[in-house]
Design an enzyme around this catalytic site. Structure first.
Site, PDB file in Angstrom:
ATOM      1  N   ARG A 241     -17.211 -33.995   0.646  1.00 40.76           N
ATOM      2  CA  ARG A 241     -18.424 -34.954   1.157  1.00 40.76           C
ATOM      3  C   ARG A 241     -18.394 -36.433   1.015  1.00 40.76           C
ATOM      4  NH1 ARG A 241     -19.920 -31.082   3.126  1.00 40.76           N
ATOM      5  NH2 ARG A 241     -22.100 -29.933   3.064  1.00 40.76           N
ATOM      6  N   ASP A 265     -12.557 -36.222   6.716  1.00 37.18           N
ATOM      7  CA  ASP A 265     -13.102 -35.443   7.721  1.00 37.18           C
ATOM      8  C   ASP A 265     -14.617 -35.582   7.295  1.00 37.18           C
ATOM      9  OD1 ASP A 265     -13.362 -33.387   9.578  1.00 37.18           O
ATOM     10  OD2 ASP A 265     -14.042 -32.142   7.981  1.00 37.18           O
ATOM     11  N   GLU A 270     -22.627 -40.036   7.777  1.00 40.95           N
ATOM     12  CA  GLU A 270     -22.000 -39.732   9.017  1.00 40.95           C
ATOM     13  C   GLU A 270     -23.340 -39.236   9.790  1.00 40.95           C
ATOM     14  OE1 GLU A 270     -19.296 -36.670   7.131  1.00 40.95           O
ATOM     15  OE2 GLU A 270     -20.736 -35.034   7.821  1.00 40.95           O
ATOM     16  N   HIS A 288     -15.953 -34.345  10.700  1.00 36.10           N
ATOM     17  CA  HIS A 288     -16.499 -33.286   9.946  1.00 36.10           C
ATOM     18  C   HIS A 288     -16.383 -32.028  10.857  1.00 36.10           C
ATOM     19  CE1 HIS A 288     -19.789 -32.327   6.721  1.00 36.10           C
ATOM     20  NE2 HIS A 288     -18.990 -30.964   6.877  1.00 36.10           N
TER      21      HIS A 288
HETATM   22  C1  8YV Z   1     -20.702 -27.553   7.946  1.00 33.01           C
HETATM   23  C2  8YV Z   1     -20.027 -28.215   5.609  1.00 33.01           C
HETATM   24  O1  8YV Z   1     -20.273 -27.646   9.205  1.00 33.01           O
HETATM   25  O2  8YV Z   1     -20.332 -25.838   5.020  1.00 33.01           O
HETATM   26  C3  8YV Z   1     -20.292 -27.240   4.628  1.00 33.01           C
HETATM   27  O3  8YV Z   1     -20.994 -27.514   3.728  1.00 33.01           O
HETATM   28  O4  8YV Z   1     -19.855 -29.222   5.219  1.00 33.01           O
HETATM   29  C4  8YV Z   1     -19.902 -27.825   6.898  1.00 33.01           C
HETATM   30  O5  8YV Z   1     -18.855 -26.556   7.056  1.00 33.01           O
HETATM   31  C5  8YV Z   1     -21.797 -28.396   8.051  1.00 33.01           C
HETATM   32  O6  8YV Z   1     -22.512 -28.593   6.615  1.00 33.01           O
HETATM   33  C6  8YV Z   1     -22.949 -27.765   8.753  1.00 33.01           C
HETATM   34  O7  8YV Z   1     -24.085 -27.420   8.038  1.00 33.01           O
END
Ligand code: 8YV
Length: 321
Positions: A241, A265, A270, A288
């Site tokens: 994050r 990423d 974001e 991401h």
């Molecule tokens: C998702 C992510 O694409 O699962 C997670 O926590 O960061 C990613 O896999 C994103 O959060 C979409 O909800």
């Protein structure tokens, strides 16, 4: 399941296989435009629904949860991270919250290696040279990067994703060090060196991979003071994050040469990332994409639907928080 199908509001668009199963098994309201609902719009759209299928884009604060209609008894988030949902407030309101652990470990660990290698081996600069038709020829000191093999990789957060990163990095003969809230069993550690304090991990990390969740404790963890503890010329990778990093401090360290490169990423705020990252040549930046494979996104959606299936059949949800 009862005769009438439970009503599910899908707050975003989801992959075709996921929406197909959702609409087959539930009375689903989709979001064909994929426009992100405001808290007001989400509360209004949720009227008459029994369940919500959301993603990280839906900020379910205590206030937003209060405004949901009483009919909503379960919220499944299409993500492993759940910092966007006040889970305790949901529980107080009798709403079950589920996430999608495990199914995205491999894809996220893969993107971590992409970011690690992309940053270390100057992939952005190399690609830009070719795409701009600016590659004039090979020479022995062209775009020299940071050697990966045999280096120490510090993993901050040795959960399921961190361990999948460690497995891959061992294939690159990296020496694995980690910090985690608690030490892992020898079986899970697989020879990795545990550091009791995150600062001690930083001191040895020629590469640092952030694989911890966003919590009040990890917010802005990697600040100027802690970056200073990293060995000179270290490479920082973040696929967890964005808010775990202090952007200004990281950008400053990339500019000064304290850090060789960063592979990122995820970004605080974001998609509106700190613009400072864009102009740096020693960053390898991805929007991401951690879990963005066909297989993984289907598996994430199916995990959400498995939770709905269990909930509406009176069974325990497999991945309830
Ligand atoms: C998702 C992510 O694409 O699962 C997670 O926590 O960061 C990613 O896999 C994103 O959060 C979409 O909800």
């Amino acid at each position: 399941m009862s005769q009438t199908k439970p009503r599910v509001l899908a707050a975003r668009r989801f992959p075709p296989n996921v929406e197909a199963r959702l609409t087959r098994d539930y009375d689903a309201t989709l979001n064909p435009t994929d426009e992100i609902y405001s808290a007001d719009a989400l509360a209004a759209a949720a009227e008459g629904h029994d369940a919500l299928l959301v993603a990280s884009s839906e900020k379910l604060t205590e206030e937003a949860l209060q405004r949901l209609p009483d009919s909503v008894r379960i919220v499944a988030t299409f993500s492993v991270g759940y910092e966007h949902i006040d889970v305790e407030a949901a529980k107080r309101r009798g709403i079950t919250v589920t996430n999608t652990p495990d199914v995205l470990n491999d894809a996220t660990a893969d993107i971590t290696m992409l970011c690690l290698l992309g940053a270390a081996r100057r992939a952005h600069e190399g690609e830009t040279l070719i795409r701009n038709d600016a590659w004039e020829g090979w020479y022995t000191t062209m775009l020299l990067g940071v050697h990966v093999t045999g280096k120490r990789l510090g993993i901050l957060g040795m959960g399921r994703i961190g361990r999948a990163v460690a497995r891959r990095a061992r294939g690159f003969d990296m020496e694995i060090h980690y910090y985690n809230r608690s030490r892992l069993s020898a079986d899970l550690e697989q020879g990795a060196t545990y550091h009791e304090k995150p600062e001690d991990l930083l001191r040895v990390s020629q590469f640092l991979s952030i694989n911890a969740p966003s919590t009040p404790e990890t917010r802005k963890f990697l600040n100027a003071e802690r970056i200073a503890l990293l060995p000179d010329g270290a490479v920082v990778v973040n696929t967890a994050r964005g808010d775990i990093v202090d952007d200004e401090a990281l950008i400053q360290a990339l500019k000064s040469g304290k850090l060789a490169a960063a592979g990122l990423d995820v970004f605080d705020g974001e998609p509106n990332l700190n613009p400072g990252y864009r102009s740096l040549e020693n960053t390898f930046l991805m929007p991401h994409l951690g879990s963005a494979t066909h297989e993984t996104r289907d598996a994430m959606g199916f995990c959400c639907l498995d939770n709905f299936d269990a909930h509406f059949s009176g069974k325990p949800c497999p991945t309830a928080l």
